[in-house]
Design a protein around this motif. Structure first.
Motif, PDB file in Angstrom:
ATOM      1  N   PRO A   1      34.314  31.875  43.460  1.00  0.00           N
ATOM      2  CA  PRO A   1      33.642  33.160  43.700  1.00  0.00           C
ATOM      3  C   PRO A   1      32.883  33.688  42.485  1.00  0.00           C
ATOM      4  CG  PRO A   1      35.846  33.191  44.625  1.00  0.00           C
ATOM      5  CD  PRO A   1      35.747  31.946  43.809  1.00  0.00           C
ATOM      6  N   LEU A   2      33.455  33.509  41.285  1.00  0.00           N
ATOM      7  CA  LEU A   2      32.770  33.994  40.087  1.00  0.00           C
ATOM      8  C   LEU A   2      31.502  33.201  39.817  1.00  0.00           C
ATOM      9  CD1 LEU A   2      35.801  34.662  37.700  1.00  0.00           C
ATOM     10  CD2 LEU A   2      34.362  36.347  38.858  1.00  0.00           C
TER      11      LEU A   2
ATOM     12  N   ASP B   1      40.214  30.757  44.494  1.00  0.00           N
ATOM     13  CA  ASP B   1      40.294  32.216  44.560  1.00  0.00           C
ATOM     14  C   ASP B   1      39.437  32.909  43.516  1.00  0.00           C
ATOM     15  OD1 ASP B   1      42.057  31.931  46.644  1.00  0.00           O
ATOM     16  OD2 ASP B   1      43.841  32.083  45.372  1.00  0.00           O
ATOM     17  N   HIS B   2      39.208  32.273  42.374  1.00  0.00           N
ATOM     18  CA  HIS B   2      38.537  32.964  41.279  1.00  0.00           C
ATOM     19  C   HIS B   2      37.290  32.235  40.761  1.00  0.00           C
ATOM     20  CE1 HIS B   2      41.801  35.856  41.052  1.00  0.00           C
ATOM     21  NE2 HIS B   2      42.680  34.843  41.026  1.00  0.00           N
ATOM     22  N   ILE B   3      37.441  30.984  40.399  1.00  0.00           N
ATOM     23  CA  ILE B   3      36.331  30.297  39.717  1.00  0.00           C
ATOM     24  C   ILE B   3      35.129  30.142  40.646  1.00  0.00           C
ATOM     25  CG2 ILE B   3      35.607  28.160  38.619  1.00  0.00           C
ATOM     26  CD1 ILE B   3      38.397  27.844  37.514  1.00  0.00           C
TER      27      ILE B   3
ATOM     28  N   ALA C   1      33.029  41.141  40.712  1.00  0.00           N
ATOM     29  CA  ALA C   1      33.653  40.240  39.744  1.00  0.00           C
ATOM     30  C   ALA C   1      34.944  40.833  39.195  1.00  0.00           C
ATOM     31  CB  ALA C   1      32.673  39.931  38.613  1.00  0.00           C
TER      32      ALA C   1
ATOM     33  N   SER D   1      36.842  43.061  40.682  1.00  0.00           N
ATOM     34  CA  SER D   1      37.820  43.069  41.767  1.00  0.00           C
ATOM     35  C   SER D   1      38.432  41.691  41.959  1.00  0.00           C
ATOM     36  CB  SER D   1      37.165  43.529  43.071  1.00  0.00           C
ATOM     37  OG  SER D   1      36.658  44.847  42.940  1.00  0.00           O
ATOM     38  N   ASN D   2      37.612  40.656  41.801  1.00  0.00           N
ATOM     39  CA  ASN D   2      38.125  39.296  41.937  1.00  0.00           C
ATOM     40  C   ASN D   2      39.128  38.957  40.839  1.00  0.00           C
ATOM     41  OD1 ASN D   2      37.697  36.183  41.094  1.00  0.00           O
ATOM     42  ND2 ASN D   2      37.484  36.410  43.327  1.00  0.00           N
ATOM     43  N   LEU D   3      38.930  39.549  39.663  1.00  0.00           N
ATOM     44  CA  LEU D   3      39.847  39.309  38.543  1.00  0.00           C
ATOM     45  C   LEU D   3      41.065  40.218  38.587  1.00  0.00           C
ATOM     46  CD1 LEU D   3      37.226  38.864  35.678  1.00  0.00           C
ATOM     47  CD2 LEU D   3      38.558  37.076  36.810  1.00  0.00           C
ATOM     48  N   GLY D   4      41.133  41.067  39.602  1.00  0.00           N
ATOM     49  CA  GLY D   4      42.302  41.919  39.761  1.00  0.00           C
ATOM     50  C   GLY D   4      42.192  43.256  39.081  1.00  0.00           C
TER      51      GLY D   4
ATOM     52  N   VAL E   1      43.566  28.739  41.806  1.00  0.00           N
ATOM     53  CA  VAL E   1      42.739  29.509  40.867  1.00  0.00           C
ATOM     54  C   VAL E   1      41.258  29.184  41.067  1.00  0.00           C
ATOM     55  CG1 VAL E   1      42.178  29.845  38.424  1.00  0.00           C
ATOM     56  CG2 VAL E   1      44.568  29.730  39.153  1.00  0.00           C
TER      57      VAL E   1
END
Length: 258
Positions: free
Chosen positions: A23-24, A19-21, A82, A84-87, A16
């Protein structure tokens, strides 16, 4: 068994984070840098422009508007990345975005009017950065030097030092005191002594005025010839022994705001 569960938990947590934190956080840092990069770009270009040229004011205004639009585009791209990164797929976000845009549009008519007014101010070159202007459409008359101009608002520094933000849609009637050239106007009373006539007084005024504009401290700002109007009025003495006075008006074209 517990060790395996913790290992799996930390593995998932690391996934997580990667993949997410991270990049955000990177996108957030980029969003913070966007306005700073805009100000840096304006400063770099300002240093390359000649402040004495009239076209510089229009270029700075266009530059401010362009940077403003680029910042909006950059923020839009960062928001899409952002999501797109969160799905959240772009098409999936289109419907709520359209609804939100419609709701905002009803409440943002004034802002849209500011943008349109800013577009016409810049495209028509009504005023630019560095101009000394006054605004009569505001609640109180405001005048000062334009220090920044965007599509939405104009930033003015008043003679007493305050910085005033004026929405472009509220500018109203604008008086530009420093576009292309200005005219210096001097009014003064000349006492008429015994034996003098208007021709003699006017000759003295012409000689004195020509000597004044040739002074090195102001000669560079004088852009035209002196024009002396005929006597505009005659003032009677207010006390015994005082002479009559003739009012003269002198005009000369000078550099903007000088």
């Amino acid at each position: 068994m517990t060790f395996v569960d913790f290992e799996y938990f930390f593995y998932q947590l690391w996934g997580v984070v990667v993949d997410h934190i991270i990049p955000l956080i990177a996108l957030l840092l980029m969003a913070i840098l966007v306005p700073r990069l805009g100000r840096l770009a304006i400063k770099v270009i300002e240093d390359r422009l000649d402040e004495e040229e009239e076209s510089t004011k229009a270029r700075l205004a266009l530059l401010g508007a362009l940077i403003y639009v680029l910042q909006i585009v950059a923020y839009f791209i960062l928001i899409v990345l952002a999501l797109s990164n969160l799905g959240v797929p772009p098409l999936g976000a289109a419907v709520p975005a359209t609804i939100a845009s419609a709701a905002i549009g009803f409440g943002a008519q004034t802002i849209i009017g500011d943008f349109l007014a800013g577009f016409f101010i810049i495209s028509e070159r009504q005023f630019g950065v560095g101009d000394y202007v006054s605004f009569d459409g505001t609640a109180t008359a405001i005048e000062g030097t334009v220090v920044a101009l965007t599509l939405r608002a104009t930033k003015v520094r008043t003679p007493s030092g305050e910085v005033v933000m004026i929405p472009n849609g509220s500018a109203g009637v604008v008086t530009n005191f420093s576009q292309d050239w200005s005219r210096a106007v001097v009014n003064f009373d000349v006492p008429v002594r015994s034996g003098e006539n208007l021709d003699h007084i006017q000759k003295i005024i012409e000689d004195t005025s020509n000597s004044a504009v040739n002074d090195p401290s102001i000669s560079e700002d004088v852009a035209g010839d002196i024009e002396i109007l005929p006597a505009t009025s005659l003032t009677a003495p207010t006390a015994a022994g005082q002479p009559w006075k003739v009012n003269f008006r002198i005009l000369v074209v000078v550099n903007p705001a000088r």
